[in-house]
Design an enzyme around this catalytic site. Structure first.
Site, PDB file in Angstrom:
ATOM      1  N   HIS A 153     -13.029   2.049 -21.794  1.00 22.04           N
ATOM      2  CA  HIS A 153     -12.197   2.048 -22.870  1.00 22.04           C
ATOM      3  C   HIS A 153     -12.385   0.993 -24.029  1.00 22.04           C
ATOM      4  CE1 HIS A 153     -10.341  -1.227 -20.308  1.00 22.04           C
ATOM      5  NE2 HIS A 153     -10.168  -1.836 -21.440  1.00 22.04           N
ATOM      6  N   HIS A 198      -4.987   3.245 -20.372  1.00 25.05           N
ATOM      7  CA  HIS A 198      -5.497   3.153 -21.665  1.00 25.05           C
ATOM      8  C   HIS A 198      -6.821   3.658 -21.764  1.00 25.05           C
ATOM      9  CE1 HIS A 198      -6.799  -0.822 -20.053  1.00 25.05           C
ATOM     10  NE2 HIS A 198      -7.190  -0.964 -21.169  1.00 25.05           N
ATOM     11  N   HIS A 213     -13.240  -5.794 -27.458  1.00 29.05           N
ATOM     12  CA  HIS A 213     -14.335  -5.548 -26.199  1.00 29.05           C
ATOM     13  C   HIS A 213     -14.433  -4.190 -25.912  1.00 29.05           C
ATOM     14  CE1 HIS A 213     -10.242  -5.568 -24.069  1.00 29.05           C
ATOM     15  NE2 HIS A 213     -10.879  -4.693 -23.330  1.00 29.05           N
ATOM     16  N   HIS A 245      -4.798  -8.571 -15.588  1.00 25.03           N
ATOM     17  CA  HIS A 245      -4.014  -8.558 -16.809  1.00 25.03           C
ATOM     18  C   HIS A 245      -2.504  -8.310 -16.128  1.00 25.03           C
ATOM     19  CE1 HIS A 245      -7.138  -8.275 -19.556  1.00 25.03           C
ATOM     20  NE2 HIS A 245      -7.696  -7.102 -18.850  1.00 25.03           N
ATOM     21  N   TYR A 254     -14.273 -11.238 -18.554  1.00 24.99           N
ATOM     22  CA  TYR A 254     -14.655 -10.838 -19.685  1.00 24.99           C
ATOM     23  C   TYR A 254     -16.144 -11.731 -20.141  1.00 24.99           C
ATOM     24  CZ  TYR A 254     -10.239  -8.640 -21.030  1.00 24.99           C
ATOM     25  OH  TYR A 254      -9.319  -7.650 -21.278  1.00 24.99           O
ATOM     26  N   GLU A 264     -16.132  -6.121 -21.125  1.00 25.35           N
ATOM     27  CA  GLU A 264     -15.317  -6.482 -19.970  1.00 25.35           C
ATOM     28  C   GLU A 264     -15.688  -5.447 -18.998  1.00 25.35           C
ATOM     29  OE1 GLU A 264     -11.230  -4.494 -20.329  1.00 25.35           O
ATOM     30  OE2 GLU A 264     -10.441  -5.987 -18.862  1.00 25.35           O
TER      31      GLU A 264
HETATM   32  C1  M3P Z   1      -7.295  -5.306 -21.541  1.00 28.95           C
HETATM   33  C2  M3P Z   1      -7.023  -4.185 -20.456  1.00 28.95           C
HETATM   34  C3  M3P Z   1      -4.956  -8.026 -24.691  1.00 28.95           C
HETATM   35  C4  M3P Z   1      -5.029  -7.302 -23.649  1.00 28.95           C
HETATM   36  C5  M3P Z   1      -6.076  -6.938 -23.017  1.00 28.95           C
HETATM   37  C6  M3P Z   1      -6.229  -6.039 -21.962  1.00 28.95           C
HETATM   38  C7  M3P Z   1      -3.647  -8.055 -25.567  1.00 28.95           C
HETATM   39  O1  M3P Z   1      -8.153  -5.519 -22.021  1.00 28.95           O
HETATM   40  O2  M3P Z   1      -8.314  -3.871 -20.268  1.00 28.95           O
HETATM   41  O3  M3P Z   1      -6.027  -4.051 -19.866  1.00 28.95           O
HETATM   42  O4  M3P Z   1      -5.757  -8.734 -25.507  1.00 28.95           O
HETATM   43 FE    FE Z   2      -9.726  -3.915 -21.705  1.00 26.10          FE
END
Ligand code: M3P
Ligand code: FE
Length: 306
Positions: A153, A198, A213, A245, A254, A264
């Protein structure tokens, strides 16, 4: 409901030094270099991907994302969606077959957030790398670095999140899986065209067209910890992690490529079916939403984009 968009299929990333970039994406992240073209672009893929490539590196003066492409189920679906994109008001351009090696015609369109996207139906299928398609072994022994499995993603920064949500959900059949709200204002949105939590996400930001990213999938939390070891072993630029997360619950780390684009690698994460309700985070819980363990925001993570 699905309108035939299957998955994130490719991203073209701008890099300032091609040799350093190839070292990052191929030798450190473990993507497989599959091709180069006459304009000097380098093509790579995660070893589990079926298609010929998913990452295209282009030498440029500035870092960032040129475009992200989604593979659709057929040329008929691509042409139908092209009409719907035009009716929605997108600037649509047809890129001829072969402009990217081994890729068919692409329908390029802009998003209200200033990002460029593409749909395509045809790309040469080379199969999983290093694995025989019949009676396949678990993994190829020759993998390097972090052994990234697939391009998963992107998280993008831009202004008109509502416009982008309309475009991707109403025209392209994505669904909103998670969001962060500040009162009435949606400040982050995570959308899916699959069972993944996602395939694409945005954070609200005054400037258009920014990349936060590009993300790649690893198999296990052990692999994420091993990625952290490799980042230190090679003195790579760490952003944050390993951590989890709150949003989508993936386990993650990251870091930056030598041009400043954030990468990431992650594993796990929630799943989404069409009948799942949207998961909502309140902006006052943002610390926990982004970094579930630390529960504090990191200024660099929120502000550095390319
Ligand atoms: C992610 C993910 C925010 C969240 C990032 C989340 C608000 O990158 O892969 O779930 O920066
Ligand atoms: Fe992400």
């Amino acid at each position: 409901m699905s309108k035939g968009v299957m998955r994130p299929g490719h991203i073209q990333i701008r890099v300032m030094d091609m040799d350093e970039a190839v070292c990052h994406y191929r030798d450190r992240m473990g993507l497989i270099e599959t091709d180069r073209d006459a304009s000097g672009r380098v093509y790579l893929k995660g070893w589990t991907e079926i298609d010929a490539y998913s990452v295209v590196l282009r030498q440029a003066d500035e870092p960032g994302m040129d475009f992200m492409g989604f593979k659709v189920v057929s040329t008929e679906v691509m042409n139908q969606l092209k009409q719907e994109l035009i009716e929605f008001g997108c600037q649509v351009e047809v890129i001829p077959a072969g402009e990217l090696n081994d890729c068919g015609e692409r329908v390029r369109f802009d998003s209200p957030t200033g990002h460029m996207f593409e749909l395509y139906a045809e790309k040469k299928q080379t199969g999983k790398w290093g694995i025989h398609p019949k009676n396949p072994d678990a993994w190829p022994e020759e993998l390097k670095g972090m052994r990234a499995q697939r391009f998963d993603h992107c998280l993008l920064y831009g202004d008109d999140l509502d416009g982008a949500l309309d475009l991707f959900c109403k025209v392209l059949g994505f669904q909103l899986s998670e969001e962060v709200v500040d009162g009435e204002l949606r400040v982050a949105q995570f959308i899916s065209c699959s069972m993944k939590a996602h395939d694409l996400a945005w954070v609200r930001h005054p400037e258009k067209g920014k990349l936060h990213h590009a993300s790649f999938y690893l198999e296990t939390w052990g692999d994420v910890l091993r990625a952290a070891d490799l980042i230190s072993m090679h003195d790579m630029s760490l952003d944050i992690g390993p951590t989890r997360h709150g949003l989508t619950h993936g386990q993650t780390i990251y870091f930056f490529d030598p041009s400043g684009n954030r990468s990431e690698v992650f594993c796990g994460g929630d799943y989404t079916y069409p009948d799942h309700p949207v998961v909502t985070w309140d902006a006052d819980q943002l610390g926990k939403a982004i970094f579930y363990h630390d529960r504090v925001l990191n200024e660099r993570f929120l502000s550095v984009v390319t």
